[in-house]
Design a protein around this motif. Structure first.
Motif, PDB file in Angstrom:
ATOM      1  N   ARG A 320       0.847  -1.263   0.006  1.00  0.00           N
ATOM      2  CA  ARG A 320      -0.060  -0.047  -0.132  1.00  0.00           C
ATOM      3  C   ARG A 320       0.868   1.434   0.102  1.00  0.00           C
ATOM      4  NH1 ARG A 320      -4.540   1.208   4.656  1.00  0.00           N
ATOM      5  NH2 ARG A 320      -2.919   2.299   5.514  1.00  0.00           N
ATOM      6  N   GLY A 342      -7.117   4.983   0.908  1.00  0.00           N
ATOM      7  CA  GLY A 342      -8.808   4.806   0.569  1.00  0.00           C
ATOM      8  C   GLY A 342      -9.123   6.293   0.362  1.00  0.00           C
ATOM      9  N   GLU A 365     -10.022   1.419  -9.907  1.00  0.00           N
ATOM     10  CA  GLU A 365     -10.590   0.136  -9.531  1.00  0.00           C
ATOM     11  C   GLU A 365      -9.542  -0.898  -9.452  1.00  0.00           C
ATOM     12  OE1 GLU A 365     -13.578  -3.209 -11.593  1.00  0.00           O
ATOM     13  OE2 GLU A 365     -13.082  -1.253 -12.850  1.00  0.00           O
ATOM     14  N   ARG A 368      -8.021  -0.101  -5.731  1.00  0.00           N
ATOM     15  CA  ARG A 368      -9.024  -0.489  -4.762  1.00  0.00           C
ATOM     16  C   ARG A 368      -8.903  -2.016  -4.746  1.00  0.00           C
ATOM     17  NH1 ARG A 368     -13.324   3.409  -6.558  1.00  0.00           N
ATOM     18  NH2 ARG A 368     -13.283   5.182  -5.020  1.00  0.00           N
ATOM     19  N   ASP A 369      -8.841  -2.747  -5.471  1.00  0.00           N
ATOM     20  CA  ASP A 369      -8.857  -4.158  -5.542  1.00  0.00           C
ATOM     21  C   ASP A 369      -7.680  -4.652  -4.738  1.00  0.00           C
ATOM     22  OD1 ASP A 369      -9.742  -6.814  -5.858  1.00  0.00           O
ATOM     23  OD2 ASP A 369      -8.650  -6.951  -7.694  1.00  0.00           O
ATOM     24  N   ASN A 371      -5.800  -2.720  -2.650  1.00  0.00           N
ATOM     25  CA  ASN A 371      -5.798  -2.098  -1.448  1.00  0.00           C
ATOM     26  C   ASN A 371      -6.549  -3.073  -0.573  1.00  0.00           C
ATOM     27  OD1 ASN A 371      -5.203  -0.362   0.462  1.00  0.00           O
ATOM     28  ND2 ASN A 371      -7.352   0.415   0.293  1.00  0.00           N
ATOM     29  N   SER A 372      -7.738  -3.720  -1.176  1.00  0.00           N
ATOM     30  CA  SER A 372      -8.557  -4.406  -0.439  1.00  0.00           C
ATOM     31  C   SER A 372      -7.742  -5.737   0.332  1.00  0.00           C
ATOM     32  CB  SER A 372      -9.657  -5.055  -1.271  1.00  0.00           C
ATOM     33  OG  SER A 372      -9.214  -5.852  -2.326  1.00  0.00           O
ATOM     34  N   TYR A 373      -6.747  -5.951  -0.536  1.00  0.00           N
ATOM     35  CA  TYR A 373      -5.639  -6.904   0.135  1.00  0.00           C
ATOM     36  C   TYR A 373      -4.866  -6.441   1.043  1.00  0.00           C
ATOM     37  CZ  TYR A 373      -1.997 -10.378   0.229  1.00  0.00           C
ATOM     38  OH  TYR A 373      -1.032 -11.271   0.781  1.00  0.00           O
ATOM     39  N   GLN A 376      -5.399  -5.137   4.769  1.00  0.00           N
ATOM     40  CA  GLN A 376      -5.839  -6.196   5.900  1.00  0.00           C
ATOM     41  C   GLN A 376      -4.597  -5.828   6.827  1.00  0.00           C
ATOM     42  OE1 GLN A 376      -7.792  -9.890   4.364  1.00  0.00           O
ATOM     43  NE2 GLN A 376      -6.228  -9.449   2.824  1.00  0.00           N
ATOM     44  N   THR A 381      -6.841   0.202   8.964  1.00  0.00           N
ATOM     45  CA  THR A 381      -8.132  -0.306   8.205  1.00  0.00           C
ATOM     46  C   THR A 381      -8.363  -1.675   9.096  1.00  0.00           C
ATOM     47  OG1 THR A 381      -6.686  -1.206   6.615  1.00  0.00           O
ATOM     48  CG2 THR A 381      -7.442   0.771   5.998  1.00  0.00           C
ATOM     49  N   ASN A 382      -7.555  -2.427   9.786  1.00  0.00           N
ATOM     50  CA  ASN A 382      -7.768  -3.583  10.163  1.00  0.00           C
ATOM     51  C   ASN A 382      -7.314  -3.841  11.583  1.00  0.00           C
ATOM     52  OD1 ASN A 382      -8.706  -6.130  10.392  1.00  0.00           O
ATOM     53  ND2 ASN A 382      -7.301  -7.135   9.038  1.00  0.00           N
ATOM     54  N   TYR A 399      -0.383 -10.469  -5.770  1.00  0.00           N
ATOM     55  CA  TYR A 399      -0.748  -8.555  -5.474  1.00  0.00           C
ATOM     56  C   TYR A 399       0.564  -8.139  -5.652  1.00  0.00           C
ATOM     57  CZ  TYR A 399      -5.760  -9.399  -4.352  1.00  0.00           C
ATOM     58  OH  TYR A 399      -6.992  -9.783  -4.335  1.00  0.00           O
TER      59      TYR A 399
END
Length: 421
Positions: A320, A342, A365, A368-369, A371-373, A376, A381-382, A399
Motif C-alpha cells: 500500500r 482509501g 478500480e 482499490r482491488d 488495497n482490499s488485500y 488488511q 484499516t484492520n 498482488y
C-alpha cells in the motif's frame, strides 16, 4: 679494685654474723690500706696524663690560630689535583674533551649552514604551501584565506600564519580576534585544507595509506561536494584511502564518486556491536541504508517476486505505501498528503476532467482491488487483526506483481509476471 672490694665484702659479712665483736686484724687493715693506695696511684697517673694532653691540645690550638684554613684547603685541593692529573685515565679524558670541543665547533658551523639552507627551503615551500591551501579554501567557497606564512625553530620546527577575512587581516589579540573570527565550520574547513595540502605535497603519496576521520562534519553542500572530489583525487594517487564517517548519505555519494571505471576496489564497512562490549567491522549496504521508504518498498516487492527470501508480512505491508508513493511521484503536489490511501482513491473520483489527477481515474478500480488485500495488514484499516492475519505466499506474490505492473505500465494490465532484477 676487685681485690679491695672482695676483702671489704668479706669483713662486712663477718661483722653481720658477729655484730658485737671486733672484726679484722691489723694485718688486714694494713693490706686494705695498701690496696687502696695502689688505686690512688693509678688515678693520679691518669689525671697527670689528662693534664698533659690538655696542655698539648691548648698549645696545638694556639698554633692553629695563626693559620688560614681556606688557604690550607686550597693547597690540599691543588695537591690532590696534581696527583690526579698525572693518572693515565685523566689524561685520556682531557684528550677526549679537546677532541669533543673541536667536533662541537665543526657541528655548530654545519648547523648554521644547514639552518641558512633550511630557511631558504622553508620560505620557498611555505609560499607554495600557502598558495595550495588558499586554492583549496577557494574551492570550498571560504570567505577567508591564510597569509604571512612563516616558520621558526623555537621548540622544534613550527609554522606561523595569519588569516585574511574578507580582505581584512586578523590578529591574535585584535578586533575581531583570531580565535573568534571563524565559525566552527570554517575552522574545520581550514584544518582540512591544511591536511589536504600536506597529503598532496607528499612525493611518496603512492606508497602511503591516508586515513581521514569524518571529513564532512559541519560542511555545507558545496564543501561536501568539493570534499568528495578532493577525496577522489587522493584515492587515485594514494596506496589506499580510508574514510570514516557518520553520515551514510555522504558515504553513499562518496562511494559513487569513487566507483568509476578503472578505480581501485571499493569496500564499505559498518562498525557493529559485538559480544562483551566489543565492536566489529561488517559489510555495509549503504544504498539500502540511504534509500527512501518508496524505494525500500519497491525493492522488497521486486526481490520477493524474484524469489529472494523476505518476511512475508513485511512485504504485504509494503504494497500500500508503495502504491501511495507512486501516486505522489506521478502527480506531484496534486495528491493530498493528509488523506489515507482509501481517501486518495475517493478524491481521484471527485476531480474535474481537466485536472491532471483525472489521468489516475482508470487506475482506481485496480488500486482499490489491490488495497482490499494490502489494507488488511495495516492497523488503520484492520486494527487488532493485522499482525496475526496469516499471509499466503501465492496470494502475496500475485498482488505484489499486480502492484509492480501497475506502477511500471502506468495502466491496468491483465497479464502478470514475476519481476526480477
Amino acid at each position: 679494685m676487685e681485690a679491695l672490694r672482695e676483702t671489704l665484702t668479706n669483713l662486712v659479712s663477718s661483722k653481720l654474723n658477729k655484730p658485737l665483736e671486733a672484726i679484722g686484724s691489723a694485718e688486714e687493715r694494713e693490706s686494705v690500706q695498701q690496696q687502696w693506695n695502689g688505686v690512688l696511684i693509678h688515678v693520679r697517673e691518669a689525671n697527670s696524663q689528662i693534664l698533659q694532653a690538655r696542655k698539648a691540645i691548648v698549645e696545638y690550638r694556639r698554633g692553629l690560630t695563626s693559620e688560614d684554613i681556606d688557604v690550607m684547603n686550597q693547597e690540599i685541593i691543588k695537591l690532590e689535583l696534581s696527583v690526579s692529573r698525572g693518572k693515565s685515565q685523566i689524561t685520556e679524558l682531557l684528550t677526549a674533551l679537546i677532541e669533543a670541543k673541536k667536533k662541537s665547533q665543526t657541528a655548530d658551523a654545519n648547523k648554521k649552514a644547514a639552518r641558512a639552507t633550511l630557511n631558504a627551503q622553508m620560505a620557498s615551500t611555505l609560499t607554495t604551501f600557502q598558495t595550495t591551501i588558499n586554492k583549496i579554501l577557494s574551492r570550498f567557497g571560504a570567505s577567508f584565506s591564510i597569509e604571512k606564512m612563516d616558520a621558526n625553530f623555537r621548540g622544534g620546527l613550527r609554522s606561523e600564519y595569519g588569516i585574511s577575512l574578507r580582505g581584512r587581516s586578523i590578529t591574535l589579540d585584535g578586533t575581531p580576534k583570531f580565535a573568534t573570527a571563524l565559525s566552527e565550520g570554517d575552522k574545520r574547513t581550514l584544518a582540512f585544507a591544511f591536511f589536504i595540502a600536506t597529503v598532496n605535497s607528499d612525493p611518496e603519496l603512492g606508497k602511503k595509506i591516508v586515513v581521514i576521520d569524518d571529513p564532512m562534519c559541519s560542511l555545507d553542500a558545496n564543501r561536501k561536494s568539493q570534499t568528495r572530489e578532493i577525496l577522489r583525487i587522493i584515492s587515485a594517487r594514494a596506496e589506499q584511502l580510508i574514510v570514516m564517517a557518520h553520515d551514510p548519505f555522504f558515504v553513499r555519494d562518496l562511494s559513487e564518486a569513487l566507483a568509476i571505471k578503472g578505480s581501485p576496489a571499493l569496500e564499505v564497512f559498518q562498525l557493529q556491536h559485538a559480544a562483551d562490549g566489543y565492536s566489529q567491522l561488517a559489510k555495509f549496504n549503504v544504498e539500502q541504508e540511504c534509500e527512501s521508504p518508496f524505494f525500500r518498498h519497491h525493492r522488497l516487492l521486486v526481490e520477493f517476486c524474484a524469489g529472494v527470501v523476505h518476511d512475508s508480512r513485511m512485504v504485504a505491508k509494503a504494497i500500500r505505501p508503495f502504491l501511495e508513493g507512486y501516486l505522489h511521484r506521478r502527480f506531484p503536489g496534486l495528491v493530498p498528503r493528509d488523506l489515507m490511501f482509501g481517501g486518495i482513491l475517493a478524491h481521484i473520483g471527485t476531480v474535474s476532467p481537466t485536472d491532471p489527477l483525472a489521468y489516475a481515474a482508470p487506475l482506481v478500480e485496480e488500486l482499490r482491488d489491490i488495497n482490499s488485500y494490502a489494507g488488511q495488514f495495516h492497523h488503520d484499516t484492520n486494527p487488532g487483526v493485522c499482525d496475526t492475519l496469516p499471509v499466503t505466499t501465492s496470494e502475496l506474490l500475485t498482488y505484489s506483481q499486480r502492484a509492480l505492473t501497475l506502477v511500471y505500465r502506468g495502466a491496468v494490465s491483465s497479464t502478470f509476471r514475476v519481476v526480477a532484477t
